[in-house]
Design an enzyme around this catalytic site. Structure first.
Site, PDB file in Angstrom:
ATOM      1  N   TYR A  96      -2.091   6.828   3.606  1.00  0.00           N
ATOM      2  CA  TYR A  96      -2.349   7.986   2.751  1.00  0.00           C
ATOM      3  C   TYR A  96      -3.115   7.550   1.500  1.00  0.00           C
ATOM      4  CZ  TYR A  96      -1.297  12.037  -0.263  1.00  0.00           C
ATOM      5  OH  TYR A  96      -1.394  13.125  -1.104  1.00  0.00           O
ATOM      6  N   LYS A  99      -6.924   8.733   0.156  1.00  0.00           N
ATOM      7  CA  LYS A  99      -7.177   9.361  -1.142  1.00  0.00           C
ATOM      8  C   LYS A  99      -8.092   8.517  -2.025  1.00  0.00           C
ATOM      9  CE  LYS A  99      -4.916  13.131  -0.351  1.00  0.00           C
ATOM     10  NZ  LYS A  99      -5.648  14.409  -0.192  1.00  0.00           N
TER      11      LYS A  99
END
Length: 266
Positions: A161, A165
Protein backbone atom coordinates in the site's frame (compact mmCIF):
# COMPACT_ATOMS: atom_id res chain seq x y z
CA UNK A 1 -15.02 12.62 -26.73
CA UNK A 2 -16.69 15.74 -27.99
CA UNK A 3 -15.92 19.25 -26.91
CA UNK A 4 -18.93 20.54 -24.94
CA UNK A 5 -20.29 24.04 -24.95
CA UNK A 6 -18.65 26.02 -22.18
CA UNK A 7 -20.81 27.18 -19.29
CA UNK A 8 -20.02 29.14 -16.15
CA UNK A 9 -21.13 26.13 -14.09
CA UNK A 10 -18.58 23.52 -13.07
CA UNK A 11 -18.68 19.72 -13.09
CA UNK A 12 -16.70 17.38 -10.86
CA UNK A 13 -16.24 13.62 -11.06
CA UNK A 14 -15.46 11.64 -7.92
CA UNK A 15 -14.24 8.05 -8.17
CA UNK A 16 -14.73 5.70 -5.23
CA UNK A 17 -17.75 7.78 -4.29
CA UNK A 18 -20.01 5.10 -2.80
CA UNK A 19 -18.75 5.49 0.77
CA UNK A 20 -16.15 6.98 3.07
CA UNK A 21 -14.09 9.95 1.98
CA UNK A 22 -15.36 9.77 -1.60
CA UNK A 23 -19.00 10.17 -0.57
CA UNK A 24 -18.09 13.03 1.77
CA UNK A 25 -16.18 14.78 -1.03
CA UNK A 26 -19.20 14.48 -3.33
CA UNK A 27 -21.44 16.04 -0.69
CA UNK A 28 -19.01 18.92 -0.08
CA UNK A 29 -18.50 19.72 -3.76
CA UNK A 30 -22.26 19.69 -4.25
CA UNK A 31 -22.55 22.15 -1.35
CA UNK A 32 -19.95 24.26 -3.18
CA UNK A 33 -22.32 24.36 -6.17
CA UNK A 34 -20.57 21.90 -8.47
CA UNK A 35 -22.55 19.36 -10.46
CA UNK A 36 -21.21 15.89 -9.71
CA UNK A 37 -20.63 12.60 -11.49
CA UNK A 38 -20.38 9.69 -9.07
CA UNK A 39 -18.24 6.65 -9.85
CA UNK A 40 -17.60 3.38 -8.10
CA UNK A 41 -17.72 -0.29 -9.01
CA UNK A 42 -20.97 -1.51 -10.62
CA UNK A 43 -21.94 -3.49 -7.51
CA UNK A 44 -22.11 -0.17 -5.62
CA UNK A 45 -24.87 1.17 -7.89
CA UNK A 46 -27.50 1.37 -5.16
CA UNK A 47 -25.26 3.41 -2.87
CA UNK A 48 -24.36 5.70 -5.78
CA UNK A 49 -28.01 6.21 -6.67
CA UNK A 50 -28.83 7.10 -3.07
CA UNK A 51 -25.96 9.58 -2.94
CA UNK A 52 -27.02 11.13 -6.26
CA UNK A 53 -30.54 11.68 -4.92
CA UNK A 54 -29.09 13.24 -1.76
CA UNK A 55 -26.83 15.73 -3.53
CA UNK A 56 -29.50 16.66 -6.06
CA UNK A 57 -31.60 17.86 -3.13
CA UNK A 58 -28.96 20.59 -2.76
CA UNK A 59 -29.89 22.04 -6.13
CA UNK A 60 -27.15 20.56 -8.32
CA UNK A 61 -27.27 17.96 -11.03
CA UNK A 62 -25.81 14.51 -10.43
CA UNK A 63 -25.20 11.49 -12.61
CA UNK A 64 -24.04 7.98 -11.73
CA UNK A 65 -21.27 6.49 -13.89
CA UNK A 66 -20.27 3.08 -12.52
CA UNK A 67 -17.16 1.39 -13.85
CA UNK A 68 -13.82 -0.14 -12.90
CA UNK A 69 -11.21 2.60 -13.14
CA UNK A 70 -8.36 0.08 -13.01
CA UNK A 71 -9.35 -1.46 -16.35
CA UNK A 72 -7.90 -0.15 -19.60
CA UNK A 73 -10.47 2.20 -21.10
CA UNK A 74 -12.54 2.25 -17.91
CA UNK A 75 -11.88 5.88 -16.95
CA UNK A 76 -12.19 6.99 -20.59
CA UNK A 77 -15.67 5.45 -20.67
CA UNK A 78 -16.58 7.08 -17.34
CA UNK A 79 -15.47 10.50 -18.60
CA UNK A 80 -17.31 10.10 -21.92
CA UNK A 81 -20.54 9.17 -20.14
CA UNK A 82 -20.38 11.99 -17.61
CA UNK A 83 -19.65 14.54 -20.35
CA UNK A 84 -22.64 13.28 -22.34
CA UNK A 85 -24.81 13.78 -19.25
CA UNK A 86 -23.36 16.94 -17.70
CA UNK A 87 -21.66 18.58 -20.67
CA UNK A 88 -18.08 19.04 -19.43
CA UNK A 89 -15.45 18.06 -16.87
CA UNK A 90 -13.73 20.67 -14.72
CA UNK A 91 -12.60 18.74 -11.64
CA UNK A 92 -11.54 15.11 -11.39
CA UNK A 93 -11.16 13.66 -7.90
CA UNK A 94 -9.42 10.32 -8.26
CA UNK A 95 -10.33 8.91 -4.88
CA UNK A 96 -10.80 5.16 -5.53
CA UNK A 97 -8.37 2.85 -3.79
CA UNK A 98 -7.89 -0.18 -1.57
CA UNK A 99 -5.71 -1.16 1.39
CA UNK A 100 -4.45 -4.49 2.71
CA UNK A 101 -2.49 -5.34 5.84
CA UNK A 102 0.31 -7.87 5.32
CA UNK A 103 3.98 -8.04 6.20
CA UNK A 104 6.08 -7.75 3.06
CA UNK A 105 7.29 -11.34 3.33
CA UNK A 106 3.67 -12.50 3.01
CA UNK A 107 2.77 -10.24 0.06
CA UNK A 108 2.35 -12.37 -3.06
CA UNK A 109 2.90 -11.22 -6.61
CA UNK A 110 -0.87 -11.30 -7.01
CA UNK A 111 -1.32 -9.10 -3.91
CA UNK A 112 1.23 -6.65 -5.30
CA UNK A 113 -0.37 -6.51 -8.74
CA UNK A 114 -3.86 -5.99 -7.32
CA UNK A 115 -2.73 -3.19 -5.00
CA UNK A 116 -0.77 -1.27 -7.60
CA UNK A 117 -3.33 -2.10 -10.29
CA UNK A 118 -6.10 -0.29 -8.43
CA UNK A 119 -4.21 2.36 -6.48
CA UNK A 120 -1.59 3.39 -9.05
CA UNK A 121 -2.59 2.05 -12.47
CA UNK A 122 -6.17 3.19 -11.83
CA UNK A 123 -4.90 6.60 -10.77
CA UNK A 124 -2.77 6.90 -13.92
CA UNK A 125 -5.69 5.90 -16.16
CA UNK A 126 -8.04 8.32 -14.38
CA UNK A 127 -5.58 11.22 -14.44
CA UNK A 128 -4.91 10.79 -18.16
CA UNK A 129 -8.57 10.34 -19.10
CA UNK A 130 -9.42 13.55 -17.27
CA UNK A 131 -6.47 15.42 -18.75
CA UNK A 132 -7.39 14.47 -22.32
CA UNK A 133 -10.93 15.81 -21.81
CA UNK A 134 -9.72 19.01 -20.16
CA UNK A 135 -7.16 19.64 -22.90
CA UNK A 136 -9.86 19.16 -25.53
CA UNK A 137 -12.10 21.63 -23.73
CA UNK A 138 -9.26 24.13 -23.78
CA UNK A 139 -9.77 25.92 -20.48
CA UNK A 140 -7.73 23.96 -17.95
CA UNK A 141 -9.05 22.08 -14.97
CA UNK A 142 -8.30 20.51 -11.62
CA UNK A 143 -7.08 16.96 -11.11
CA UNK A 144 -6.98 15.80 -7.49
CA UNK A 145 -5.70 12.43 -6.31
CA UNK A 146 -5.99 10.39 -3.14
CA UNK A 147 -2.55 9.75 -1.72
CA UNK A 148 -1.99 9.11 1.97
CA UNK A 149 0.19 9.93 4.94
CA UNK A 150 2.16 6.84 3.85
CA UNK A 151 3.14 8.63 0.63
CA UNK A 152 5.55 10.51 2.94
CA UNK A 153 6.56 7.88 5.50
CA UNK A 154 6.38 4.08 5.78
CA UNK A 155 3.92 2.20 7.95
CA UNK A 156 4.62 -1.39 9.06
CA UNK A 157 2.36 -4.10 7.61
CA UNK A 158 1.29 -1.84 4.74
CA UNK A 159 4.32 -2.16 2.46
CA UNK A 160 2.58 -2.66 -0.89
CA UNK A 161 0.00 0.00 0.00
CA UNK A 162 2.87 2.35 0.89
CA UNK A 163 4.52 1.63 -2.47
CA UNK A 164 1.31 2.43 -4.33
CA UNK A 165 0.86 5.76 -2.55
CA UNK A 166 4.48 6.81 -3.02
CA UNK A 167 3.75 6.14 -6.69
CA UNK A 168 0.68 8.37 -6.59
CA UNK A 169 2.81 11.15 -5.16
CA UNK A 170 5.36 10.83 -7.97
CA UNK A 171 2.68 10.55 -10.64
CA UNK A 172 1.01 13.69 -9.29
CA UNK A 173 4.25 15.66 -9.50
CA UNK A 174 5.02 14.50 -13.04
CA UNK A 175 1.48 15.13 -14.30
CA UNK A 176 1.57 18.61 -12.78
CA UNK A 177 4.82 19.40 -14.59
CA UNK A 178 3.58 18.11 -17.95
CA UNK A 179 0.06 19.55 -17.92
CA UNK A 180 0.69 23.00 -16.43
CA UNK A 181 0.96 24.40 -19.96
CA UNK A 182 -2.67 23.40 -20.48
CA UNK A 183 -3.84 25.23 -17.35
CA UNK A 184 -4.39 21.96 -15.48
CA UNK A 185 -3.32 21.76 -11.85
CA UNK A 186 -2.64 18.36 -10.30
CA UNK A 187 -2.46 17.89 -6.54
CA UNK A 188 -3.11 15.17 -3.97
CA UNK A 189 -4.52 14.97 -0.46
CA UNK A 190 -2.89 12.72 2.13
CA UNK A 191 -5.20 11.63 4.96
CA UNK A 192 -3.94 9.83 8.06
CA UNK A 193 -5.87 7.39 10.23
CA UNK A 194 -9.47 7.89 9.11
CA UNK A 195 -12.62 6.42 10.62
CA UNK A 196 -13.83 4.73 7.43
CA UNK A 197 -14.55 1.12 6.34
CA UNK A 198 -11.01 0.93 4.91
CA UNK A 199 -9.48 1.62 8.30
CA UNK A 200 -11.89 -0.85 9.93
CA UNK A 201 -10.26 -3.54 7.77
CA UNK A 202 -6.77 -2.29 8.63
CA UNK A 203 -7.69 -2.28 12.33
CA UNK A 204 -9.00 -5.84 12.14
CA UNK A 205 -5.77 -7.22 10.67
CA UNK A 206 -3.48 -5.13 12.89
CA UNK A 207 -5.42 -6.39 15.90
CA UNK A 208 -4.80 -9.98 14.78
CA UNK A 209 -1.08 -9.34 14.34
CA UNK A 210 -0.68 -7.53 17.65
CA UNK A 211 -3.02 -9.63 19.81
CA UNK A 212 -5.56 -6.85 20.31
CA UNK A 213 -9.34 -6.71 20.28
CA UNK A 214 -11.16 -5.11 17.30
CA UNK A 215 -10.99 -1.35 17.66
CA UNK A 216 -7.99 -1.41 19.96
CA UNK A 217 -5.45 -0.98 17.16
CA UNK A 218 -7.17 2.19 15.95
CA UNK A 219 -7.33 3.47 19.51
CA UNK A 220 -3.67 2.63 20.11
CA UNK A 221 -2.43 4.45 17.02
CA UNK A 222 -4.75 7.38 17.68
CA UNK A 223 -3.40 7.84 21.21
CA UNK A 224 0.25 7.28 20.30
CA UNK A 225 0.49 9.09 16.97
CA UNK A 226 -2.17 11.78 16.44
CA UNK A 227 -1.28 15.11 18.04
CA UNK A 228 -4.86 16.34 18.00
CA UNK A 229 -5.88 13.28 20.00
CA UNK A 230 -8.72 11.88 17.93
CA UNK A 231 -9.21 9.75 14.88
CA UNK A 232 -9.74 11.56 11.61
CA UNK A 233 -13.23 11.82 10.10
CA UNK A 234 -13.87 12.12 6.35
CA UNK A 235 -15.09 15.66 6.96
CA UNK A 236 -11.62 16.61 8.19
CA UNK A 237 -10.14 16.26 4.70
CA UNK A 238 -12.99 17.36 2.44
CA UNK A 239 -12.47 21.05 3.19
CA UNK A 240 -8.98 20.78 1.75
CA UNK A 241 -10.30 18.94 -1.31
CA UNK A 242 -12.84 21.74 -1.72
CA UNK A 243 -9.94 24.21 -1.72
CA UNK A 244 -8.06 22.18 -4.34
CA UNK A 245 -11.19 22.14 -6.51
CA UNK A 246 -11.69 25.89 -6.20
CA UNK A 247 -10.08 28.87 -7.98
CA UNK A 248 -8.34 29.68 -4.67
CA UNK A 249 -5.79 26.94 -5.47
CA UNK A 250 -5.07 28.05 -9.05
CA UNK A 251 -1.39 28.76 -8.25
CA UNK A 252 -0.82 25.45 -6.47
CA UNK A 253 0.24 22.33 -8.38
CA UNK A 254 2.32 19.18 -7.91
CA UNK A 255 1.73 19.02 -4.15
CA UNK A 256 0.74 16.05 -1.98
CA UNK A 257 -0.43 17.65 1.25
CA UNK A 258 -0.76 15.82 4.54
CA UNK A 259 -4.00 16.31 6.50
CA UNK A 260 -3.55 13.88 9.39
CA UNK A 261 -4.15 15.69 12.70
CA UNK A 262 -0.44 16.00 13.41
CA UNK A 263 1.16 12.59 12.88
CA UNK A 264 3.89 13.52 10.44
CA UNK A 265 5.48 16.98 10.32
CA UNK A 266 7.33 18.14 7.19
Amino acid sequence: MTTPTHTTERVACITGAASGIGASIARRLAEDGLHVALNDLPDQREALDDLAAEVQSRGVRATVVPGDISEAGGPDDVVARLVSELGQLDVMVSNAGIAEVKPLLEVSAEDWDRMLGINLRGMFLTYTAAARQMIEQGRGGKIIGAASLVAHRPFPMLGHYVASKYGVRGLTQNAAAEWAKHGITVNAYCPGIVDTPMWDLIDERLAEEEGLEPGEAKQKYTEQMISLGRMQRPEDVVGFVSYLASPDSDYMTGQSVIVDGGIHFV
